[in-house]
Design a protein around this motif. Structure first.
Motif, mmCIF file in Angstrom:
data_model
loop_
_atom_site.group_PDB
_atom_site.id
_atom_site.type_symbol
_atom_site.label_atom_id
_atom_site.label_comp_id
_atom_site.label_asym_id
_atom_site.label_seq_id
_atom_site.Cartn_x
_atom_site.Cartn_y
_atom_site.Cartn_z
ATOM 1 N N TYR B 27 0.831 -1.211 0.000
ATOM 2 C CA TYR B 27 0.000 0.000 0.000
ATOM 3 C C TYR B 27 0.867 1.263 0.000
ATOM 4 O O TYR B 27 0.573 2.249 -0.671
ATOM 5 C CB TYR B 27 -0.931 0.011 1.207
ATOM 6 N N ILE B 63 5.724 -9.153 -6.855
ATOM 7 C CA ILE B 63 4.756 -8.104 -6.493
ATOM 8 C C ILE B 63 5.416 -6.718 -6.581
ATOM 9 O O ILE B 63 4.809 -5.720 -6.915
ATOM 10 C CB ILE B 63 4.226 -8.330 -5.058
ATOM 11 N N GLU B 82 2.781 -4.991 -12.188
ATOM 12 C CA GLU B 82 1.351 -4.980 -12.532
ATOM 13 C C GLU B 82 0.574 -5.795 -11.492
ATOM 14 O O GLU B 82 -0.453 -5.363 -10.986
ATOM 15 C CB GLU B 82 1.139 -5.544 -13.949
ATOM 16 N N ALA B 83 1.119 -6.950 -11.137
ATOM 17 C CA ALA B 83 0.456 -7.793 -10.128
ATOM 18 C C ALA B 83 0.351 -7.033 -8.797
ATOM 19 O O ALA B 83 -0.654 -7.103 -8.102
ATOM 20 C CB ALA B 83 1.239 -9.094 -9.939
ATOM 21 N N ASP B 86 -2.382 -4.429 -9.066
ATOM 22 C CA ASP B 86 -3.718 -5.070 -8.987
ATOM 23 C C ASP B 86 -4.038 -5.531 -7.558
ATOM 24 O O ASP B 86 -5.198 -5.624 -7.172
ATOM 25 C CB ASP B 86 -3.778 -6.278 -9.932
ATOM 26 N N LEU B 87 -2.993 -5.792 -6.780
ATOM 27 C CA LEU B 87 -3.209 -6.257 -5.397
ATOM 28 C C LEU B 87 -3.763 -5.137 -4.522
ATOM 29 O O LEU B 87 -4.331 -5.369 -3.460
ATOM 30 C CB LEU B 87 -1.884 -6.792 -4.827
ATOM 31 N N VAL B 89 -6.342 -3.541 -5.093
ATOM 32 C CA VAL B 89 -7.823 -3.610 -5.062
ATOM 33 C C VAL B 89 -8.304 -4.354 -3.801
ATOM 34 O O VAL B 89 -9.044 -3.793 -2.993
ATOM 35 C CB VAL B 89 -8.384 -4.264 -6.354
ATOM 36 N N PRO B 90 -7.838 -5.613 -3.579
ATOM 37 C CA PRO B 90 -8.266 -6.266 -2.332
ATOM 38 C C PRO B 90 -7.736 -5.567 -1.072
ATOM 39 O O PRO B 90 -8.422 -5.519 -0.051
ATOM 40 C CB PRO B 90 -7.717 -7.693 -2.449
ATOM 41 N N ALA B 93 -9.956 -2.704 -0.436
ATOM 42 C CA ALA B 93 -11.268 -3.207 0.018
ATOM 43 C C ALA B 93 -11.162 -3.612 1.489
ATOM 44 O O ALA B 93 -12.082 -3.385 2.287
ATOM 45 C CB ALA B 93 -11.695 -4.399 -0.838
#
Lengths: 112, 112
Positions: B27, B63, B82-83, B86-87, B89-90, B93
Motif C-alpha cells: 500500500y 509483487i 502490474e500484479a 492489482d493487489l 484492489v483487495p 477493500a
C-alpha cells in the motif's frame, strides 16, 4: 511524510485474515450457515483442530456467530455476522486477483 | 459437496499477504516508486530488518521490482509490478472493511 499503518485499523484487518484458513473458512460460510462437519467436508486439507481454532478465533473477533440447537444430539451451526459478510468483499477481490496473478507469482518464484 | 480451497490459487494469495507488513508495504508503494528510507519513514513501527525481508519476499513473489541506479552512492528504488498494482484492489477493500468494522472487532474481543 504521512506516518501511517503501524497501529491503525488496517492492522486489525490484516491480523484477522492472516494465514490461509481464516479467509477460506469465512468464504466457505458465504452461502449460509453450516455445521462444522459440513465445513470440514467442504474445505479440503483442513484438520478438525485447525477448523475448531479458526472458528473460535473468528467468533472471538465477531466475524462468525455460533448457534446451538437444543436437540439430541445437540446441533451447532456457524454463520457469518454482518462484519463477516462484509469481509467477503476483500476476500472475493483477493480471489479475483489470485485467479489473474497466481501464475505470475509462481513464475517469479521459479525465476528468482 | 464441492471440495475447494486447500491447494488453489487463493492459498497463494492468502499466503502472500499474510501478516500485517506485506499489505502495508504494498500500500505504501501505491503512490509510486520509493526508496527504502522513504518507506521506513512512511510506515510507522517497521524495523529496517522487517522492511528489507518484506521487500525481498514481495520481490521474490513478483509483487514489487527493485531498480538500482549506478550513482555514487548507489540508489535503489522499489516499485509495484502490474500484479502489485492489482493487489491494491483487495488491500483497499480490506481497508474499507477495517474502517467500517474495526470497532466491531474490538467490541467482540472485549465482550468475548
Amino acid at each position: 511524510m504521512t506516518k501511517f499503518y503501524a497501529d491503525c485499523q488496517a492492522r486489525i484487518a490484516a491480523d484477522l485474515i492472516s494465514g490461509t484458513w481464516p479467509m477460506v473458512v469465512v468464504y466457505s460460510l458465504s452461502k449460509g450457515p453450516a455445521r462444522p462437519g459440513d465445513l470440514r467436508r467442504k474445505i479440503g486439507g483442513i484438520s478438525q483442530k485447525v477448523l475448531t481454532e479458526t472458528l473460535r478465533r473468528l467468533e472471538h473477533n465477531g466475524i462468525v456467530e455460533r448457534r446451538r440447537y437444543a436437540e439430541a444430539p445437540p446441533r451447532v451451526e456457524y454463520s457469518l455476522t454482518e462484519a463477516g459478510r462484509d469481509l467477503l468483499v476483500p476476500i472475493e477481490a483477493l480471489g479475483d486477483w489470485a485467479a489473474k496473478h497466481a501464475s505470475t507469482v509462481l513464475d517469479a518464484q521459479e525465476s528468482a
